[in-house]
Motif scaffolding. Structure first.
Motif, PDB file in Angstrom:
ATOM      1  N   ALA A   1       0.800  -1.085  -0.082  1.00 39.39           N
ATOM      2  CA  ALA A   1       0.037   0.064   0.101  1.00 39.39           C
ATOM      3  C   ALA A   1       1.010   1.296   0.079  1.00 39.39           C
ATOM      4  N   GLY A   2       0.325   2.261  -0.680  1.00 41.83           N
ATOM      5  CA  GLY A   2       1.096   3.533  -0.696  1.00 41.83           C
ATOM      6  C   GLY A   2       0.985   4.423   0.611  1.00 41.83           C
ATOM      7  N   PRO A   3       1.217   5.828   0.841  1.00 37.82           N
ATOM      8  CA  PRO A   3       0.716   6.186   1.931  1.00 37.82           C
ATOM      9  C   PRO A   3      -0.652   6.373   2.298  1.00 37.82           C
ATOM     10  N   CYS A   4      -1.004   6.497   3.338  1.00 34.20           N
ATOM     11  CA  CYS A   4      -2.331   6.776   3.795  1.00 34.20           C
ATOM     12  C   CYS A   4      -2.718   8.190   3.798  1.00 34.20           C
ATOM     13  N   LEU A   5      -3.543   8.632   3.080  1.00 33.37           N
ATOM     14  CA  LEU A   5      -3.855   9.944   2.869  1.00 33.37           C
ATOM     15  C   LEU A   5      -5.372  10.012   3.742  1.00 33.37           C
ATOM     16  N   THR A   6      -5.210  10.395   5.199  1.00 35.69           N
ATOM     17  CA  THR A   6      -6.603  10.577   5.940  1.00 35.69           C
ATOM     18  C   THR A   6      -6.961  11.894   6.178  1.00 35.69           C
ATOM     19  N   ASN A   7      -5.989  12.906   5.921  1.00 34.03           N
ATOM     20  CA  ASN A   7      -6.469  14.073   6.257  1.00 34.03           C
ATOM     21  C   ASN A   7      -5.884  15.196   5.412  1.00 34.03           C
ATOM     22  N   PRO A   8      -6.518  16.420   5.159  1.00 39.87           N
ATOM     23  CA  PRO A   8      -6.172  17.283   4.141  1.00 39.87           C
ATOM     24  C   PRO A   8      -4.822  17.621   4.146  1.00 39.87           C
ATOM     25  N   GLU A   9      -4.208  17.909   5.357  1.00 41.26           N
ATOM     26  CA  GLU A   9      -2.942  18.477   5.376  1.00 41.26           C
ATOM     27  C   GLU A   9      -1.866  17.389   4.459  1.00 41.26           C
ATOM     28  N   ASP A  10      -2.103  15.967   4.884  1.00 39.74           N
ATOM     29  CA  ASP A  10      -1.405  15.137   4.351  1.00 39.74           C
ATOM     30  C   ASP A  10      -1.429  15.101   2.856  1.00 39.74           C
ATOM     31  N   VAL A  11      -2.820  15.152   2.375  1.00 43.98           N
ATOM     32  CA  VAL A  11      -3.228  15.122   0.942  1.00 43.98           C
ATOM     33  C   VAL A  11      -2.254  16.398   0.239  1.00 43.98           C
ATOM     34  N   LYS A  12      -2.439  17.645   0.788  1.00 47.64           N
ATOM     35  CA  LYS A  12      -1.920  18.743   0.312  1.00 47.64           C
ATOM     36  C   LYS A  12      -0.422  18.738   0.108  1.00 47.64           C
ATOM     37  N   SER A  13       0.356  18.198   1.267  1.00 42.54           N
ATOM     38  CA  SER A  13       1.721  17.784   1.055  1.00 42.54           C
ATOM     39  C   SER A  13       2.312  16.922  -0.107  1.00 42.54           C
TER      40      SER A  13
ATOM     41  N   ILE B   1      -3.367  23.326  -7.131  1.00 46.91           N
ATOM     42  CA  ILE B   1      -2.050  23.637  -6.529  1.00 46.91           C
ATOM     43  C   ILE B   1      -1.515  24.651  -7.510  1.00 46.91           C
ATOM     44  N   GLY B   2      -0.950  25.577  -6.538  1.00 45.30           N
ATOM     45  CA  GLY B   2      -0.181  26.730  -7.059  1.00 45.30           C
ATOM     46  C   GLY B   2       0.647  27.361  -5.978  1.00 45.30           C
ATOM     47  N   GLU B   3       0.843  28.543  -6.030  1.00 49.19           N
ATOM     48  CA  GLU B   3       1.752  29.352  -5.014  1.00 49.19           C
ATOM     49  C   GLU B   3       0.707  29.559  -3.709  1.00 49.19           C
ATOM     50  N   GLY B   4       1.485  28.789  -2.595  1.00 47.34           N
ATOM     51  CA  GLY B   4       0.953  29.089  -1.346  1.00 47.34           C
ATOM     52  C   GLY B   4       0.132  27.678  -1.131  1.00 47.34           C
ATOM     53  N   GLU B   5      -0.958  28.043  -0.297  1.00 49.95           N
ATOM     54  CA  GLU B   5      -1.943  27.089   0.213  1.00 49.95           C
ATOM     55  C   GLU B   5      -2.928  26.426  -0.965  1.00 49.95           C
ATOM     56  N   PRO B   6      -2.669  25.186  -1.159  1.00 47.86           N
ATOM     57  CA  PRO B   6      -3.587  24.522  -2.116  1.00 47.86           C
ATOM     58  C   PRO B   6      -5.046  24.664  -1.781  1.00 47.86           C
ATOM     59  N   TYR B   7      -5.991  24.806  -2.754  1.00 47.41           N
ATOM     60  CA  TYR B   7      -7.126  25.144  -2.748  1.00 47.41           C
ATOM     61  C   TYR B   7      -7.936  23.753  -2.818  1.00 47.41           C
ATOM     62  N   SER B   8      -8.865  23.482  -1.717  1.00 49.39           N
ATOM     63  CA  SER B   8      -9.654  22.482  -1.497  1.00 49.39           C
ATOM     64  C   SER B   8     -11.003  22.687  -1.685  1.00 49.39           C
ATOM     65  N   PHE B   9     -11.530  21.828  -2.693  1.00 50.46           N
ATOM     66  CA  PHE B   9     -12.978  22.045  -3.021  1.00 50.46           C
ATOM     67  C   PHE B   9     -13.756  21.416  -1.804  1.00 50.46           C
ATOM     68  N   ALA B  10     -13.484  20.373  -1.027  1.00 54.09           N
ATOM     69  CA  ALA B  10     -14.070  19.688  -0.011  1.00 54.09           C
ATOM     70  C   ALA B  10     -13.889  20.735   1.257  1.00 54.09           C
ATOM     71  N   GLU B  11     -12.942  21.430   1.295  1.00 50.48           N
ATOM     72  CA  GLU B  11     -13.004  22.582   2.605  1.00 50.48           C
ATOM     73  C   GLU B  11     -13.869  23.878   2.322  1.00 50.48           C
ATOM     74  N   ALA B  12     -13.779  24.090   0.999  1.00 52.07           N
ATOM     75  CA  ALA B  12     -14.871  25.046   0.508  1.00 52.07           C
ATOM     76  C   ALA B  12     -16.039  24.847   0.362  1.00 52.07           C
ATOM     77  N   GLY B  13     -16.371  23.506   0.944  1.00 54.47           N
ATOM     78  CA  GLY B  13     -17.897  23.130   0.474  1.00 54.47           C
ATOM     79  C   GLY B  13     -18.524  22.820  -0.698  1.00 54.47           C
ATOM     80  N   LEU B  14     -17.545  22.521  -1.700  1.00 52.16           N
ATOM     81  CA  LEU B  14     -17.965  22.432  -3.038  1.00 52.16           C
ATOM     82  C   LEU B  14     -18.189  20.805  -3.304  1.00 52.16           C
ATOM     83  N   ILE B  15     -17.610  19.954  -2.494  1.00 50.50           N
ATOM     84  CA  ILE B  15     -17.938  18.556  -2.677  1.00 50.50           C
ATOM     85  C   ILE B  15     -18.885  18.038  -1.429  1.00 50.50           C
TER      86      ILE B  15
END
Length: 159
Positions: free
Chosen positions: A34-46, A145-159
């Motif tokens: 198995a690859g890395p476990c991505l269970t929280n948004p910060e892990d996914v962003k990194s 992904i771009g400059e600075g903090e990645p944008y998350s559709f889930a965190e923005a309530g769009l998913i």
């Protein structure tokens, strides 16, 4: 390392059983790797920042996950220009089925560095969420992904 038929013939059943058990162990390690476990948004962003750090052209990728959100496969699927990528939903559905994914995280970069989603990004996300759920695959998030903090559709309530 290869074992000849003559070597096998002179081995005891106990010695052969040890070799068989070692072979099973090796196969299980390969099959259930198995690859890395991505269970929280910060892990996914990194994780995605490292994968999509390309300021030259837009890349749309998917992270295919198992039911425990472990990475089955990270796959860049579509490559575009400095400001556009054509995404074909049928390819994403096909890859989700081929990888036996339970969930998908989508991501793309914005070479301009600006992470705000376009109207087209929002429409695509909704369309893919609706399509994936029909094949029992959950869309967990879509990151830009771009400059600075990645944008998350889930965190923005769009998913």
């Amino acid at each position: 390392m290869q074992i000849s038929q003559n070597q096998i013939n002179v081995m005891s059943l106990a010695e052969q059983d040890v070799i068989i058990q070692n072979a099973i162990f090796i196969l299980e390690q390969r099959i259930f790797r198995a690859g890395p476990c991505l269970t929280n948004p910060e892990d996914v962003k990194s994780y995605l920042r490292l994968q999509l750090a390309n300021p030259v052209k837009e890349i749309f990728a998917c992270v295919f996950l198992d039911s425990h959100h472990r990475v089955i496969k990270y796959e860049p699927l579509f490559f575009g220009s400095i400001d556009h990528t054509t995404v074909h939903p049928r390819i994403i559905l096909q890859r989700a089925l081929e990888t036996h994914s339970a969930a998908v995280i989508m991501a793309h970069n914005h070479p301009t560095g600006i992470v705000n989603p376009s109207v087209a990004d929002q429409r695509l996300t909704k369309r893919l969420k609706d399509l994936l759920i029909k094949i029992d695959v959950r869309l967990i998030d879509h990151f830009i992904i771009g400059e600075g903090e990645p944008y998350s559709f889930a965190e923005a309530g769009l998913i």
